[in-house]
Design an enzyme around this catalytic site. Sequence first.
Site, PDB file in Angstrom:
ATOM      1  N   GLY A  19     -10.158   3.969  10.418  1.00 40.70           N
ATOM      2  CA  GLY A  19      -9.982   4.606  11.726  1.00 40.70           C
ATOM      3  C   GLY A  19     -10.893   5.788  11.969  1.00 40.70           C
ATOM      4  N   ASN A  21     -13.641   5.889  13.633  1.00 37.89           N
ATOM      5  CA  ASN A  21     -14.025   5.941  15.054  1.00 37.89           C
ATOM      6  C   ASN A  21     -12.844   6.336  15.932  1.00 37.89           C
ATOM      7  OD1 ASN A  21     -16.884   5.368  15.455  1.00 37.89           O
ATOM      8  ND2 ASN A  21     -16.455   3.446  14.415  1.00 37.89           N
ATOM      9  N   MET A  97     -11.323  -5.744  12.993  1.00 40.90           N
ATOM     10  CA  MET A  97     -12.076  -6.762  12.292  1.00 40.90           C
ATOM     11  C   MET A  97     -11.558  -8.181  12.513  1.00 40.90           C
ATOM     12  SD  MET A  97     -14.407  -4.971  11.141  1.00 40.90           S
ATOM     13  CE  MET A  97     -15.270  -6.094  10.052  1.00 40.90           C
ATOM     14  N   LEU A 100     -11.656 -11.978  18.628  1.00 40.56           N
ATOM     15  CA  LEU A 100     -10.609 -12.127  19.642  1.00 40.56           C
ATOM     16  C   LEU A 100     -10.827 -13.406  20.450  1.00 40.56           C
ATOM     17  CD1 LEU A 100     -10.548  -8.440  20.833  1.00 40.56           C
ATOM     18  CD2 LEU A 100      -8.640  -9.630  19.728  1.00 40.56           C
ATOM     19  N   ASN A 114     -16.364  -2.291  22.398  1.00 42.56           N
ATOM     20  CA  ASN A 114     -16.487  -2.344  20.949  1.00 42.56           C
ATOM     21  C   ASN A 114     -17.703  -1.552  20.495  1.00 42.56           C
ATOM     22  OD1 ASN A 114     -15.960  -3.366  18.231  1.00 42.56           O
ATOM     23  ND2 ASN A 114     -17.816  -4.582  18.501  1.00 42.56           N
ATOM     24  N   HIS A 116     -20.443  -1.716  17.503  1.00 43.47           N
ATOM     25  CA  HIS A 116     -20.931  -2.648  16.484  1.00 43.47           C
ATOM     26  C   HIS A 116     -22.029  -1.966  15.697  1.00 43.47           C
ATOM     27  CE1 HIS A 116     -21.958  -6.461  14.613  1.00 43.47           C
ATOM     28  NE2 HIS A 116     -23.226  -6.193  14.874  1.00 43.47           N
ATOM     29  N   SER A 143     -24.362  -0.087  18.328  1.00 42.72           N
ATOM     30  CA  SER A 143     -24.367  -0.455  19.748  1.00 42.72           C
ATOM     31  C   SER A 143     -22.938  -0.424  20.286  1.00 42.72           C
ATOM     32  CB  SER A 143     -24.913  -1.881  19.933  1.00 42.72           C
ATOM     33  OG  SER A 143     -26.192  -2.028  19.325  1.00 42.72           O
ATOM     34  N   LEU A 151     -19.182 -13.685  20.351  1.00 36.23           N
ATOM     35  CA  LEU A 151     -19.122 -12.559  19.423  1.00 36.23           C
ATOM     36  C   LEU A 151     -20.335 -11.629  19.529  1.00 36.23           C
ATOM     37  CD1 LEU A 151     -17.425 -11.365  17.129  1.00 36.23           C
ATOM     38  CD2 LEU A 151     -18.800 -12.720  15.545  1.00 36.23           C
ATOM     39  N   ASP A 152     -20.038 -10.357  19.810  1.00 33.74           N
ATOM     40  CA  ASP A 152     -21.077  -9.310  19.845  1.00 33.74           C
ATOM     41  C   ASP A 152     -22.209  -9.648  20.822  1.00 33.74           C
ATOM     42  OD1 ASP A 152     -20.635  -8.972  16.283  1.00 33.74           O
ATOM     43  OD2 ASP A 152     -19.576  -7.977  17.927  1.00 33.74           O
ATOM     44  N   GLU A 182     -22.325   6.685  15.153  1.00 25.18           N
ATOM     45  CA  GLU A 182     -21.138   6.137  15.801  1.00 25.18           C
ATOM     46  C   GLU A 182     -20.222   7.208  16.381  1.00 25.18           C
ATOM     47  OE1 GLU A 182     -19.142   2.916  13.773  1.00 25.18           O
ATOM     48  OE2 GLU A 182     -20.925   2.573  12.564  1.00 25.18           O
TER      49      GLU A 182
HETATM   50  N1  LIG Z   1     -14.466 -12.432  21.022  1.00 27.99           N
HETATM   51  C1  LIG Z   1     -14.900 -11.287  20.464  1.00 27.99           C
HETATM   52  N2  LIG Z   1     -14.150 -10.709  19.508  1.00 27.99           N
HETATM   53  C2  LIG Z   1     -14.591  -9.560  18.928  1.00 27.99           C
HETATM   54  C3  LIG Z   1     -15.836  -9.003  19.278  1.00 27.99           C
HETATM   55  C4  LIG Z   1     -16.594  -9.642  20.312  1.00 27.99           C
HETATM   56  O1  LIG Z   1     -17.687  -9.165  20.701  1.00 27.99           O
HETATM   57  N3  LIG Z   1     -16.095 -10.769  20.876  1.00 27.99           N
HETATM   58  N4  LIG Z   1     -16.320  -7.879  18.591  1.00 27.99           N
HETATM   59  C5  LIG Z   1     -15.702  -7.751  17.268  1.00 27.99           C
HETATM   60  C6  LIG Z   1     -16.064  -6.653  16.338  1.00 27.99           C
HETATM   61  N5  LIG Z   1     -16.889  -7.221  15.265  1.00 27.99           N
HETATM   62  C7  LIG Z   1     -18.134  -6.662  15.152  1.00 27.99           C
HETATM   63  O2  LIG Z   1     -18.455  -5.660  15.819  1.00 27.99           O
HETATM   64  C8  LIG Z   1     -16.458  -8.270  14.406  1.00 27.99           C
HETATM   65  C9  LIG Z   1     -15.177  -8.231  13.870  1.00 27.99           C
HETATM   66  C10 LIG Z   1     -14.744  -9.272  13.034  1.00 27.99           C
HETATM   67  C11 LIG Z   1     -15.575 -10.327  12.718  1.00 27.99           C
HETATM   68  C12 LIG Z   1     -15.069 -11.442  11.847  1.00 27.99           C
HETATM   69  O3  LIG Z   1     -15.815 -12.345  11.488  1.00 27.99           O
HETATM   70  N6  LIG Z   1     -13.773 -11.381  11.508  1.00 27.99           N
HETATM   71  C13 LIG Z   1     -13.118 -12.450  10.721  1.00 27.99           C
HETATM   72  C14 LIG Z   1     -12.202 -11.827   9.687  1.00 27.99           C
HETATM   73  C15 LIG Z   1     -12.979 -10.830   8.850  1.00 27.99           C
HETATM   74  C16 LIG Z   1     -12.021 -10.017   7.966  1.00 27.99           C
HETATM   75  O4  LIG Z   1     -10.789 -10.180   8.110  1.00 27.99           O
HETATM   76  O5  LIG Z   1     -12.554  -9.231   7.150  1.00 27.99           O
HETATM   77  C17 LIG Z   1     -12.273 -13.322  11.631  1.00 27.99           C
HETATM   78  O6  LIG Z   1     -11.760 -12.796  12.666  1.00 27.99           O
HETATM   79  O7  LIG Z   1     -12.096 -14.496  11.263  1.00 27.99           O
HETATM   80  C18 LIG Z   1     -16.859 -10.366  13.247  1.00 27.99           C
HETATM   81  C19 LIG Z   1     -17.312  -9.329  14.081  1.00 27.99           C
HETATM   82  C20 LIG Z   1     -14.198  -7.694  17.435  1.00 27.99           C
HETATM   83  N7  LIG Z   1     -13.818  -8.960  17.965  1.00 27.99           N
HETATM   84  N1  LIG Z   2     -17.674  -5.600  13.470  1.00 33.28           N
HETATM   85  C1  LIG Z   2     -16.946  -4.380  13.621  1.00 33.28           C
HETATM   86  C2  LIG Z   2     -17.425  -3.400  12.595  1.00 33.28           C
HETATM   87  O1  LIG Z   2     -18.064  -3.733  11.607  1.00 33.28           O
HETATM   88  N2  LIG Z   2     -17.101  -2.138  12.842  1.00 33.28           N
HETATM   89  C3  LIG Z   2     -17.505  -1.095  11.935  1.00 33.28           C
HETATM   90  O2  LIG Z   2     -16.534  -0.917  10.923  1.00 33.28           O
HETATM   91  C4  LIG Z   2     -16.514   0.456  10.581  1.00 33.28           C
HETATM   92  C5  LIG Z   2     -15.064   0.814  10.696  1.00 33.28           C
HETATM   93  O3  LIG Z   2     -14.804   2.022  10.197  1.00 33.28           O
HETATM   94  P1  LIG Z   2     -13.312   2.602  10.409  1.00 33.28           P
HETATM   95  O4  LIG Z   2     -12.345   1.504  10.022  1.00 33.28           O
HETATM   96  O5  LIG Z   2     -13.262   3.776   9.497  1.00 33.28           O
HETATM   97  O6  LIG Z   2     -13.201   2.971  11.873  1.00 33.28           O
HETATM   98  C6  LIG Z   2     -17.414   1.214  11.571  1.00 33.28           C
HETATM   99  O7  LIG Z   2     -18.669   1.489  10.998  1.00 33.28           O
HETATM  100  C7  LIG Z   2     -17.593   0.210  12.680  1.00 33.28           C
HETATM  101  O8  LIG Z   2     -18.858   0.275  13.314  1.00 33.28           O
END
Ligand SMILES: Nc1nc2c(c(=O)[nH]1)N[C@@H](CN(C=O)c1ccc(C(=O)N[C@@H](CCC(=O)O)C(=O)O)cc1)CN2
Ligand SMILES: NCC(=O)N[C@@H]1O[C@H](COP(=O)([O-])[O-])[C@@H](O)[C@H]1O
Length: 222
Positions: A19, A21, A97, A100, A114, A116, A143, A151-152, A182
Amino acid sequence: MSDMPAQKPRIVVLISGRGRNLEAIHQAIERGELNAKIVLVASNKTRAPGLGYARLAGLPTVAIAPRAFADRESYDTALARRVAAARPDWVVLAGFMRVLSDAFIAPFAGRIVNIHPSLLPKYKGLHTHARALAAGDTHHGASVHLVIPALDEGPVVRQGRIRITADDTEQTLADRVLDRIERPLYAAALADLFEARVTAGDDGALYRDGNRQDTPPVQDYD
Ligand SMILES: Nc1nc2c(c(=O)[nH]1)N[C@@H](CN(C=O)c1ccc(C(=O)N[C@@H](CCC(=O)O)C(=O)O)cc1)CN2
Ligand SMILES: NCC(=O)N[C@@H]1O[C@H](COP(=O)([O-])[O-])[C@@H](O)[C@H]1O
């Protein structure tokens, strides 16, 4: 002319981990640098350390574990219902993580943000710091973007950039991106959105002060 103070934008913050951020956003609000009110901190991890920060800060929290649900869509529907009950103006992902599904995105379309840890469109997904190091990149960054089902891939509001040093490891780079970029970047980008300096057009593009923003501003944080 109403003398009522402008309503603070209500935000729900989604976390999965420490947490940091969330902490940065909350502290920006407390310092008067970001006009918003955190109405709920929600996590998919019941033991997310960031929930401890939120509770100590007196913020409402909820944790919903995916293991209680048959599939991603049913989980996202339940999460969306709980988030909607907090009546957010914005949903802010802060180290959340999970990918969605539209079951969550649709009710908050255009209002999910978000951060990233890469210079999108480079390195969508996970392990971004390791991938930048492996590629021999000279710079890396973060970003802030609107969230869409792809995704992203959502339009980017702002970016921050730093140089990669010869002795950087995945951990040192991740820590520097988070601490140098960030923390200030998210508050600045959220202020852009909350104060409507940046808005989303019907064409899916972002408009900054009414002008189409095809490439986001990139600030160097070295
Ligand atoms: N539909 C979307 N969902 C999310 C987005 C998005 O742009 N569109 N941004 C992400 C955040 N993110 C990167 O910034 C990210 C988070 C999670 C994953 C991922 O592959 N998660 C796996 C599980 C990984 C784990 O539990 O360690 C999963 O969900 O199967 C990729 C990118 C937030 N969601
Ligand atoms: N794809 C999403 C992702 O990788 N987010 C990244 O996870 C870290 C979370 O830190 P936190 O749990 O301490 O906030 C942060 O660096 C954030 O950019």
